[in-house]
Design a protein around this motif. Structure first.
Motif, PDB file in Angstrom:
ATOM      1  N   ALA A   1     -65.749 115.941 -54.873  1.00 41.57           N
ATOM      2  CA  ALA A   1     -65.962 114.441 -55.239  1.00 41.57           C
ATOM      3  C   ALA A   1     -65.330 114.197 -56.779  1.00 41.57           C
ATOM      4  O   ALA A   1     -65.064 114.751 -57.490  1.00 41.57           O
ATOM      5  CB  ALA A   1     -67.797 114.458 -55.327  1.00 41.57           C
TER       6      ALA A   1
ATOM      7  N   GLY B   1     -55.975 116.137 -65.187  1.00 46.29           N
ATOM      8  CA  GLY B   1     -57.491 116.102 -65.363  1.00 46.29           C
ATOM      9  C   GLY B   1     -57.703 116.065 -66.997  1.00 46.29           C
ATOM     10  O   GLY B   1     -58.735 116.257 -67.366  1.00 46.29           O
TER      11      GLY B   1
ATOM     12  N   PRO C   1     -49.585 111.921 -71.572  1.00 49.64           N
ATOM     13  CA  PRO C   1     -49.078 112.937 -71.018  1.00 49.64           C
ATOM     14  C   PRO C   1     -47.785 113.449 -72.084  1.00 49.64           C
ATOM     15  O   PRO C   1     -47.543 113.055 -73.008  1.00 49.64           O
ATOM     16  CB  PRO C   1     -48.089 112.229 -69.614  1.00 49.64           C
ATOM     17  CG  PRO C   1     -48.990 111.330 -69.427  1.00 49.64           C
ATOM     18  CD  PRO C   1     -49.631 110.866 -70.433  1.00 49.64           C
TER      19      PRO C   1
END
Ligand SMILES: Nc1ncnc2c1ncn2[C@@H]1O[C@H](COP(=O)(O)OP(=O)(O)OP(=O)(O)O)[C@@H](O)[C@H]1O
Length: 389
Positions: free
Chosen positions: A372, A77, A218
């Motif tokens: 959501a 995220g 990452p």
């Protein structure tokens, strides 16, 4: 917003969440999707062990420019957190730019807006100017390489060969010039991307930005990125010395070859790149200007990687003090066996943080798993209000 809401599930709890979300988007207020878990970390996020780590108030307070790098394992995220922070800064009056240095960009998806093209693009729906930029590493590298290859596409080594100075190249063989410029080691793309960003940030056109948020690649890439300015500074330093040696030789033979202008162009580019690398390196270590925020999820593998990332950041003297634990399941009474097993699993992972020698020192903030997908400014605003307090 419709697209955002369409993705939500249809359980009774989710339906209640949707009502709350719709009301929130209509009124701009903060709804409750589900009661977030009461945890010892949230208290700590407001009052740190040293008493020095503030909340969002502190992040937003200074008018001078501040840089935030958001990093962590793939898929936890990072982009959502970076984009939500940028939206929140802008909505608190800071002209902000959010920059993705992740070769696999997802900033466009996060903002539900096309941000490709390698130039800052205004994001709609926020109070103060907010720009987003997906750096195109291949394009940046190409620009630098082109400047280094003006001698009939031959690169610096061939330039020297063509001047009859091949022997000098042999003496300096460990420089691996071709390797550096033509087949860059992993991470060079990102370092050049950062230097490109600095170029944007330095230019008068963008001088008004007071908050710069980086959505980084990452962990592995990011660690290379953080150590590269030092490496490049040293490598470019050697290249500059080489340039100086060349300068006198070139002067003697320039009437024959007439290459001086081209070599000067290469040298200037190297000078500029080195200068930018130094600025980036200084920036990475300056706690008044920069903060690295680690994002993780409550899962053993992600937490282990975050711990290693934190250790590496500290080793590199990069300021790090906050950990966002994203996608924490809401603690609700549920008959769903899968949910309760996952929730217990998450609790165990969260306990790991408390005892981890690296992460336990950080100010930890939990962000709930939303029912959501987080896409578009309204959703990012909502997420930002849950995380950045
Ligand atoms: N708290 C959350 N609740 C629900 N969905 C989330 C949450 N955080 C992120 N997501 C969703 O998870 C997906 C991955 O998020 P995101 O792109 O921000 O991760 P990332 O770490 O940047 O990934 P990558 O390493 O691939 O760039 C997206 O679909 C995003 O909307």
């Amino acid at each position: 917003m419709a697209a955002f809401l369409r993705h939500a599930s249809t359980s009774p709890q989710s339906r209640a969440s949707l009502v709350a979300l719709r009301r929130s988007f209509a009124t701009g207020s903060s709804p409750h999707i589900a009661k977030p878990r009461l945890n010892p970390f949230q208290a700590r996020s407001l009052v740190s062990s040293s008493g020095a780590i503030g909340g969002f108030d502190e992040m937003v307070a200074a008018n001078s420019r501040k840089y935030y790098m958001i990093g962590g394992k793939g898929g936890v995220g990072k982009t959502s957190c970076a984009a939500s922070l940028a939206v929140k800064f802008a909505n608190h009056g800071h002209p902000t730019i959010v920059v993705s240095t992740d070769p696999a960009h997802s900033l466009s998806d996060s903002f539900a807006q096309d941000l490709t093209g390698g130039v800052p693009i205004p994001v709609e729906g926020v109070d103060a100017p907010l720009y987003a930029l997906e750096v195109n590493p291949e394009k940046s590298r190409e620009e630098f390489r082109t400047a280094s290859k003006k001698n009939n596409g031959g690169g610096i080594k061939d330039l020297m060969d063509s001047m009859g100075l091949g022997a000098m190249v042999d003496q300096l063989g460990d420089l691996k010039l071709d390797e550096l410029l033509d087949t860059p080691p992993p991470g060079l793309d990102e370092a050049i991307s950062i230097s490109k960003v600095m170029q944007f940030v330095e230019s008068p056109e963008y001088s008004n930005f007071t908050r710069v948020v980086f959505d980084t690649a990452p962990t592995g890439h990011t660690l290379r990125l953080l150590s590269l300015p030092d490496f490049l500074d040293a490598s470019l330093g050697k290249m500059m010395k080489l340039k100086e040696k060349l300068a006198s030789a070139t002067a003697a033979i320039k009437s024959v070859f007439g290459k001086q202008e081209e070599q000067k162009d290469v040298s200037d580019k190297l000078d500029q790149l080195r200068e930018r690398m130094r600025k980036v390196r200084d920036l990475f270590h300056d706690p008044d200007m920069m903060e690295f925020i680690i994002v993780t999820i409550p899962a053993v593998m992600a937490i282990s990687e975050s711990s290693r990332l934190c250790a590496s950041l500290r080793k590199e003297s990069v300021p790090v003090q906050r950990l966002i634990v994203n996608q924490v399941l809401p603690q609700t009474v549920s008959e769903c066996k899968f949910c309760s097993v996952r929730s217990k699993d998450q609790l165990r992972a969260l306990d790991m943080i408390k005892t981890d020698p690296e992460l336990a020192q950080l100010s930890v903030v939990e962000a709930p798993l939303f029912d959501a997908e987080i896409r578009g400014v309204p959703a990012l605003k909502f997420m930002g209000n849950m995380i950045w307090k």
